[in-house]
Structure formats: structure tokens, C-alpha cells
Scaffold this active site. Structure first.
Site, mmCIF file in Angstrom:
data_model
loop_
_atom_site.group_PDB
_atom_site.id
_atom_site.type_symbol
_atom_site.label_atom_id
_atom_site.label_comp_id
_atom_site.label_asym_id
_atom_site.label_seq_id
_atom_site.Cartn_x
_atom_site.Cartn_y
_atom_site.Cartn_z
ATOM 1 C CG ASP A 145 -52.425 -79.300 -29.686
ATOM 2 O OD1 ASP A 145 -52.393 -80.325 -28.972
ATOM 3 O OD2 ASP A 145 -53.251 -79.136 -30.603
ATOM 4 C CB ALA A 146 -46.662 -81.164 -27.325
ATOM 5 C CE LYS A 147 -53.861 -83.564 -30.045
ATOM 6 N NZ LYS A 147 -53.413 -82.254 -30.573
ATOM 7 N NE ARG A 148 -43.547 -84.105 -26.942
ATOM 8 C CZ ARG A 148 -43.663 -83.567 -28.152
ATOM 9 N NH1 ARG A 148 -44.789 -83.722 -28.823
ATOM 10 N NH2 ARG A 148 -42.672 -82.890 -28.695
#
Length: 269
Positions: free
Chosen positions: A94-97
């Protein structure tokens, strides 16, 4: 990991639960702070206590990155532990890149190849050339932020563009990208009433649904409007499970909370 393998796990376990690993040193039991690597010790204990009740784990990378090199090492140890001991579980970074193409490719390599996650969450604001690099890896998945569970989602995501909410345009456009069969979508449980329309746009995709539990989302509503013929749901709970207790029984308490959700899921399936 493949969609078929994930679906098989869901049907076998009668669970579509994803456990979010938002590891915070300030919230974990105090006795763990004496460990050499308290972040990993906490994550490992939660995983061992809940693995038979869930089908996916979602480390929130911010909670690891906040501790610098020490946190990143703990993240590496956590995903390695998952892949070696529970290889049938779907793993989500869950890095939302989200950035221009060459940068997105590097992000993708970091999470797919170096860390060996099955998927990574991404932001679609920069469009096609920021998303497609994440879709170029076979048997890896990009989970696109579509309609999130936070209050600020209404700032942009539901604004009308030519009479249609922006999040619907995001879904329709992204579903046309190259290798879009490798796309999943984030849809918050607190927006369950929107799921019927979302399913009309992406009927076959998996939806990652946060917001059940601490944020007040309804599991029954999510299943009613979001389930497809292959189930197609991963419902995430983080704080509601992993911080059920701050005492030495924290792992048992987490298991009890995970079991509550799993049993609800079994009844709804």
C-alpha cells in the site's frame, strides 16, 4: 499470484479478508519495544495469528518508511516472511505511487521484483503513462485509487465532469489501458452505495475495499452491491484487527477480531 488462485483461496477459506499492517511503534504493546526489530516482531505475530482467516496482507509502506532504514529493513523482512511461509496469500504494497513513465517503472521494479509483492496501490491522477508501467509485469497487479473512504474524497472524486462523476471517468478510462486485466480498484466501504454503479463499469475486476471496522463501513452493504460471480472483493481491516489489544495478548485479540470478520464473510457468501 493469479486471479484464479486468489479466488480459490477465498472459496476455500470462506473469507475475502485482507489484514492491513499499519505498524506503529506508538500503538503496539510496550513489551515488543524490547525486541531487536519490534516492527517486524509485531507484524510477524499478527500474521501468524491471522493467516488462516484471511487471504491477503497489506503492509502500508508509510508506517515502515517513517522509521527510515530500520523501517525499510522491517518491510523487507515482513514480505520475505510472508512469501516464504504463507505463499498462497495475496500481498499488497500500500504505497499509493504514481508518476511519469520511467519513474513508475522504477517504482514497479522496487515492489514487484526487489520486494516481490503481488500488487501495489497507485494513484491515477497523472494518467495512462503513469499507470501502464505497473501493468507490464506478468502475474502482478496494480490497484488503482478509484473512490476512497476518506472525507476528502468528495473534493475531487465525485465532482461532475460532463455530467459524470470523476471517479467513473477514471474507471472507464483505466479499463481501456494496456493489460487492464491486471488492474484492481480501491473503493472505500464508506462509499458502499456507489458500488452498484462501479460494478456496471468494471464487472470483473477485484475491488480492494478499506473502511470496514474503524471507519464504520458496512460489510453487508459492500457484499450486497460489490460482489460479483467470482466474489471479486478484498475487504481490508487494519486498526480494527491489529490494535485490538495493547497487552501481551495482542495477537490473540487480533485473531479474535479477524475471526469475527471471517465468520461474517462466511455467512454472507
Amino acid at each position: 499470484m493469479t486471479v484464479q488462485k486468489l479466488t480459490t483461496q477465498i472459496l476455500q477459506k470462506k473469507s475475502f479478508l485482507c489484514v492491513g499492517l499499519d505498524v506503529d511503534l506508538e500503538k503496539m504493546p510496550a513489551h515488543l519495544l524490547q525486541e531487536e526489530d519490534p516492527i517486524f516482531a509485531f507484524a510477524k505475530a499478527i500474521i501468524d495469528a491471522t493467516h488462516d482467516l484471511c487471504v491477503a496482507y497489506k503492509p502500508n509502506t508509510a508506517f515502515f518508511e517513517a522509521y527510515g532504514v530500520t523501517g525499510w529493513i522491517a518491510l523487507e523482512k515482513t514480505i520475505k516472511y510472508l512469501n516464504e511461509n504463507y505463499p498462497d496469500h495475496f500481498t499488497i504494497a500500500d504505497a499509493k505511487r504514481g508518476d511519469i513513465g520511467n519513474t513508475s517503472t522504477r517504482y514497479a521494479k522496487a515492489f514487484y521484483e526487489d520486494l516481490n509483492f503481488d500488487s501495489v496501490t497507485i494513484a491515477p491522477y497523472m494518467g495512462k503513462d503513469s499507470v501502464e508501467p505497473f501493468l507490464a509485469f506478468e502475474n502482478k497487479f496494480a490497484i488503482l485509487l478509484a473512490l476512497t473512504s476518506n472525507q476528502g474524497a468528495f473534493d475531487f472524486q465525485t465532482k461532475l465532469i460532463d455530467g459524470k462523476p470523476l471517479y467513473q471517468e477514471v474507471l472507464k478510462t483505466a479499463s481501456q489501458y494496456k493489460n487492464s486485466d491486471r488492474l484492481m480498484y480501491v473503493v472505500g466501504a464508506t462509499k458502499a452505495e456507489y458500488l452498484k454503479e462501479i460494478r456496471e463499469i468494471v464487472p470483473n475486476a477485484f475491488l480492494l475495499v478499506p473502511g470496514v471496522g474503524a471507519q464504520g463501513g458496512s460489510l453487508e452493504e459492500v457484499v450486497k452491491y460489490g460482489k460479483n460471480d467470482q466474489i471479486g472483493l478484498l475487504v481490508n481491516s487494519s486498526r480494527g484487527i491489529i490494535y485490538a489489544s495493547k497487552e501481551k495478548d495482542f495477537a490473540d485479540a487480533a485473531r479474535a477480531k479477524a475471526m469475527e470478520l471471517q465468520q461474517q464473510m462466511e455467512s454472507l457468501l
